[in-house]
Each structure stands twice: as structure tokens, then as C-alpha cells.
Design a protein around this motif. Structure first.
Motif, PDB file in Angstrom:
ATOM      1  N   ALA A   5       0.824  -1.208   0.000  1.00 28.47           N
ATOM      2  CA  ALA A   5       0.000   0.000   0.000  1.00 28.47           C
ATOM      3  C   ALA A   5       0.854   1.252   0.000  1.00 28.47           C
ATOM      4  CB  ALA A   5      -0.915   0.000   1.222  1.00 28.47           C
ATOM      5  N   ARG A   6       0.356   2.283  -0.678  1.00 33.20           N
ATOM      6  CA  ARG A   6       0.981   3.603  -0.657  1.00 33.20           C
ATOM      7  C   ARG A   6       0.269   4.426   0.413  1.00 33.20           C
ATOM      8  NH1 ARG A   6       4.417   6.849  -3.128  1.00 33.20           N
ATOM      9  NH2 ARG A   6       3.913   9.041  -3.361  1.00 33.20           N
ATOM     10  N   PHE A   7       1.047   5.041   1.273  1.00 31.57           N
ATOM     11  CA  PHE A   7       0.509   5.847   2.366  1.00 31.57           C
ATOM     12  C   PHE A   7       0.461   7.303   1.945  1.00 31.57           C
ATOM     13  CE2 PHE A   7       1.263   2.015   4.502  1.00 31.57           C
ATOM     14  CZ  PHE A   7       0.627   2.032   5.729  1.00 31.57           C
ATOM     15  N   LYS A   8      -0.657   7.948   2.279  1.00 30.68           N
ATOM     16  CA  LYS A   8      -0.825   9.369   1.987  1.00 30.68           C
ATOM     17  C   LYS A   8      -1.092  10.084   3.304  1.00 30.68           C
ATOM     18  CE  LYS A   8      -3.411  12.639  -0.791  1.00 30.68           C
ATOM     19  NZ  LYS A   8      -4.527  12.813  -1.722  1.00 30.68           N
ATOM     20  N   PHE A   9      -0.265  11.088   3.595  1.00 30.37           N
ATOM     21  CA  PHE A   9      -0.376  11.840   4.839  1.00 30.37           C
ATOM     22  C   PHE A   9      -0.611  13.319   4.556  1.00 30.37           C
ATOM     23  CE2 PHE A   9       2.632   8.354   5.782  1.00 30.37           C
ATOM     24  CZ  PHE A   9       1.973   7.752   6.845  1.00 30.37           C
ATOM     25  N   ARG A  10      -1.313  13.959   5.463  1.00 27.99           N
ATOM     26  CA  ARG A  10      -1.436  15.421   5.476  1.00 27.99           C
ATOM     27  C   ARG A  10      -1.080  15.861   6.888  1.00 27.99           C
ATOM     28  NH1 ARG A  10      -6.895  16.671   3.842  1.00 27.99           N
ATOM     29  NH2 ARG A  10      -6.094  16.292   1.754  1.00 27.99           N
ATOM     30  N   ILE A  11      -0.137  16.789   6.989  1.00 26.03           N
ATOM     31  CA  ILE A  11       0.267  17.278   8.302  1.00 26.03           C
ATOM     32  C   ILE A  11       0.001  18.778   8.371  1.00 26.03           C
ATOM     33  CG2 ILE A  11       2.703  17.529   7.639  1.00 26.03           C
ATOM     34  CD1 ILE A  11       3.324  16.663  10.626  1.00 26.03           C
ATOM     35  N   TYR A  12      -0.674  19.161   9.435  1.00 31.39           N
ATOM     36  CA  TYR A  12      -0.997  20.563   9.681  1.00 31.39           C
ATOM     37  C   TYR A  12       0.013  21.093  10.686  1.00 31.39           C
ATOM     38  CZ  TYR A  12      -5.423  19.336   7.514  1.00 31.39           C
ATOM     39  OH  TYR A  12      -6.392  18.893   6.637  1.00 31.39           O
ATOM     40  N   SER A  70      -6.967   3.173   4.268  1.00 27.57           N
ATOM     41  CA  SER A  70      -8.000   3.260   5.301  1.00 27.57           C
ATOM     42  C   SER A  70      -7.644   2.354   6.463  1.00 27.57           C
ATOM     43  CB  SER A  70      -9.344   2.838   4.723  1.00 27.57           C
ATOM     44  OG  SER A  70      -9.735   3.746   3.737  1.00 27.57           O
ATOM     45  N   PRO A  71      -8.113   2.656   7.637  1.00 24.83           N
ATOM     46  CA  PRO A  71      -8.961   3.786   8.014  1.00 24.83           C
ATOM     47  C   PRO A  71      -8.139   5.057   8.217  1.00 24.83           C
ATOM     48  CG  PRO A  71      -8.519   2.463   9.953  1.00 24.83           C
ATOM     49  CD  PRO A  71      -7.869   1.757   8.769  1.00 24.83           C
ATOM     50  N   ALA A  72      -8.785   6.191   7.999  1.00 26.28           N
ATOM     51  CA  ALA A  72      -8.130   7.473   8.250  1.00 26.28           C
ATOM     52  C   ALA A  72      -7.844   7.595   9.743  1.00 26.28           C
ATOM     53  CB  ALA A  72      -9.025   8.619   7.782  1.00 26.28           C
ATOM     54  N   THR A  73      -6.725   8.223  10.062  1.00 21.80           N
ATOM     55  CA  THR A  73      -6.292   8.352  11.447  1.00 21.80           C
ATOM     56  C   THR A  73      -5.746   9.747  11.679  1.00 21.80           C
ATOM     57  OG1 THR A  73      -5.594   6.033  11.416  1.00 21.80           O
ATOM     58  CG2 THR A  73      -4.748   7.371  13.196  1.00 21.80           C
ATOM     59  N   ARG A  74      -6.007  10.308  12.876  1.00 17.58           N
ATOM     60  CA  ARG A  74      -5.447  11.602  13.262  1.00 17.58           C
ATOM     61  C   ARG A  74      -4.586  11.428  14.501  1.00 17.58           C
ATOM     62  NH1 ARG A  74      -9.459  16.716  12.605  1.00 17.58           N
ATOM     63  NH2 ARG A  74     -10.232  16.180  10.537  1.00 17.58           N
ATOM     64  N   ILE A  75      -3.431  12.100  14.479  1.00 16.92           N
ATOM     65  CA  ILE A  75      -2.539  12.106  15.632  1.00 16.92           C
ATOM     66  C   ILE A  75      -2.138  13.556  15.875  1.00 16.92           C
ATOM     67  CG2 ILE A  75      -0.367  11.304  16.607  1.00 16.92           C
ATOM     68  CD1 ILE A  75      -0.435   9.019  14.555  1.00 16.92           C
ATOM     69  N   VAL A  76      -2.285  13.998  17.113  1.00 18.61           N
ATOM     70  CA  VAL A  76      -1.889  15.354  17.490  1.00 18.61           C
ATOM     71  C   VAL A  76      -0.613  15.273  18.308  1.00 18.61           C
ATOM     72  CG1 VAL A  76      -2.549  17.421  18.788  1.00 18.61           C
ATOM     73  CG2 VAL A  76      -4.285  16.151  17.503  1.00 18.61           C
ATOM     74  N   GLY A  77       0.343  16.118  17.975  1.00 15.77           N
ATOM     75  CA  GLY A  77       1.582  16.171  18.742  1.00 15.77           C
ATOM     76  C   GLY A  77       2.805  16.059  17.860  1.00 15.77           C
ATOM     77  N   SER A  78       3.955  15.936  18.491  1.00 15.96           N
ATOM     78  CA  SER A  78       5.234  15.974  17.776  1.00 15.96           C
ATOM     79  C   SER A  78       5.643  14.635  17.158  1.00 15.96           C
ATOM     80  CB  SER A  78       6.339  16.455  18.713  1.00 15.96           C
ATOM     81  OG  SER A  78       6.544  15.508  19.740  1.00 15.96           O
ATOM     82  N   LEU A  79       4.844  13.591  17.358  1.00 16.39           N
ATOM     83  CA  LEU A  79       5.116  12.256  16.807  1.00 16.39           C
ATOM     84  C   LEU A  79       6.419  11.672  17.344  1.00 16.39           C
ATOM     85  CD1 LEU A  79       4.222  13.007  13.060  1.00 16.39           C
ATOM     86  CD2 LEU A  79       2.671  12.316  14.906  1.00 16.39           C
ATOM     87  N   SER A  80       6.762  12.043  18.568  1.00 15.62           N
ATOM     88  CA  SER A  80       8.052  11.638  19.119  1.00 15.62           C
ATOM     89  C   SER A  80       8.051  10.265  19.788  1.00 15.62           C
ATOM     90  CB  SER A  80       8.559  12.691  20.102  1.00 15.62           C
ATOM     91  OG  SER A  80       7.645  12.856  21.155  1.00 15.62           O
ATOM     92  N   HIS A  81       6.905   9.736  20.157  1.00 18.03           N
ATOM     93  CA  HIS A  81       6.870   8.404  20.783  1.00 18.03           C
ATOM     94  C   HIS A  81       6.610   7.373  19.686  1.00 18.03           C
ATOM     95  CE1 HIS A  81       5.495   5.083  23.392  1.00 18.03           C
ATOM     96  NE2 HIS A  81       6.515   5.534  24.116  1.00 18.03           N
ATOM     97  N   LEU A  82       7.693   6.888  19.111  1.00 23.28           N
ATOM     98  CA  LEU A  82       7.636   6.059  17.911  1.00 23.28           C
ATOM     99  C   LEU A  82       6.730   4.831  18.017  1.00 23.28           C
ATOM    100  CD1 LEU A  82       8.601   5.785  15.015  1.00 23.28           C
ATOM    101  CD2 LEU A  82      10.596   4.563  15.881  1.00 23.28           C
ATOM    102  N   PRO A  83       6.793   4.018  19.067  1.00 20.77           N
ATOM    103  CA  PRO A  83       5.919   2.840  19.117  1.00 20.77           C
ATOM    104  C   PRO A  83       4.430   3.197  19.027  1.00 20.77           C
ATOM    105  CG  PRO A  83       7.627   2.664  20.783  1.00 20.77           C
ATOM    106  CD  PRO A  83       7.711   4.058  20.218  1.00 20.77           C
ATOM    107  N   THR A  84       4.038   4.255  19.709  1.00 21.55           N
ATOM    108  CA  THR A  84       2.638   4.679  19.683  1.00 21.55           C
ATOM    109  C   THR A  84       2.244   5.180  18.304  1.00 21.55           C
ATOM    110  OG1 THR A  84       2.775   5.269  22.021  1.00 21.55           O
ATOM    111  CG2 THR A  84       0.945   6.206  20.774  1.00 21.55           C
ATOM    112  N   VAL A  85       3.112   5.947  17.680  1.00 22.75           N
ATOM    113  CA  VAL A  85       2.824   6.493  16.346  1.00 22.75           C
ATOM    114  C   VAL A  85       2.718   5.362  15.329  1.00 22.75           C
ATOM    115  CG1 VAL A  85       3.690   7.960  14.484  1.00 22.75           C
ATOM    116  CG2 VAL A  85       3.877   8.729  16.860  1.00 22.75           C
ATOM    117  N   LEU A  89      -0.679   4.400  13.191  1.00 23.14           N
ATOM    118  CA  LEU A  89      -0.671   4.461  11.725  1.00 23.14           C
ATOM    119  C   LEU A  89      -0.797   3.079  11.081  1.00 23.14           C
ATOM    120  CD1 LEU A  89       2.141   7.106  11.175  1.00 23.14           C
ATOM    121  CD2 LEU A  89      -0.348   7.463  11.117  1.00 23.14           C
ATOM    122  N   GLY A  90      -0.842   2.045  11.902  1.00 22.92           N
ATOM    123  CA  GLY A  90      -0.951   0.695  11.355  1.00 22.92           C
ATOM    124  C   GLY A  90       0.340   0.227  10.708  1.00 22.92           C
TER     125      GLY A  90
END
Length: 96
Positions: A5-12, A70-85, A89-90
Motif C-alpha cells: 500500500a501507498r501511504f498518503k499523509f497530510r500534516i498541519y 483506510s482507516p483514516a487516522t489523526r494524531i496530534v503532537g510531535s510524533l516523538s513516541h515512535l511505538p505509539t505512532v 498508523l498501522g
């Protein structure tokens, strides 16, 4: 062999705010390591496009949205805790 699969991200992000810069760097690192040549990243600076952020329901930055697969997912923050991120993101199975 199944096509990966190709992953598509949007970061605000909020301009050059420290958390936004860190989140973008962390996302790029994750993609480089776990999704080489099979990801796309769209960056939305809420200072330059506030109407877009509001229309998309973004009220905090940085916010990462995984648009596909899919499924779409939102994560808020600096994405610094790698295992959780990776889990959110699956990517756990992909990373293994």
C-alpha cells in the motif's frame, strides 16, 4: 506477491513552531525508514491557510492525518513516541 500500500499523509503545522518542526522531521524519518518510496506528504501551514484548517476540523497543531490506506487516522503532537505512532498508523506489521 501482493502490492504494498501507498501511504498518503497530510500534516498541519503552525509555521516554524518547535513542535511543528519536530513533528514534520519525525514524520519524514518514519516514512524514510518504514515507507521508502511509498508515501506522500502534504504540508498545510495553518498560518498561511487558516480557512483550510478550520474547514478540515483542525484546531490544534501539529496534527497528522493518515488519509490512506483506510482507516483514516489523526494524531496530534510531535510524533516523538515512535511505538505509539507506528501503532496508530498501522505500521507495526510493516516495520517488522
Amino acid at each position: 506477491m501482493a502490492r504494498r500500500a501507498r501511504f498518503k499523509f497530510r500534516i498541519y503545522v503552525a509555521g516554524e513552531a518547535l513542535n511543528s518542526v519536530q513533528a514534520l522531521a519525525n514524520l519524514r524519518s518514519i516514512c524514510l525508514i518504514h515507507l521508502p518510496n511509498r508515501h506522500g506528504i502534504e504540508i498545510v501551514d495553518v498560518f498561511k491557510q487558516p480557512e483550510r484548517a478550520l474547514a478540515d476540523g483542525i484546531f490544534m497543531t501539529p496534527t497528522l492525518v493518515k488519509l490512506s490506506p483506510s482507516p483514516a487516522t489523526r494524531i496530534v503532537g510531535s510524533l516523538s513516541h515512535l511505538p505509539t505512532v507506528l501503532q496508530a498508523l498501522g505500521l507495526e506489521a510493516v516495520a517488522a
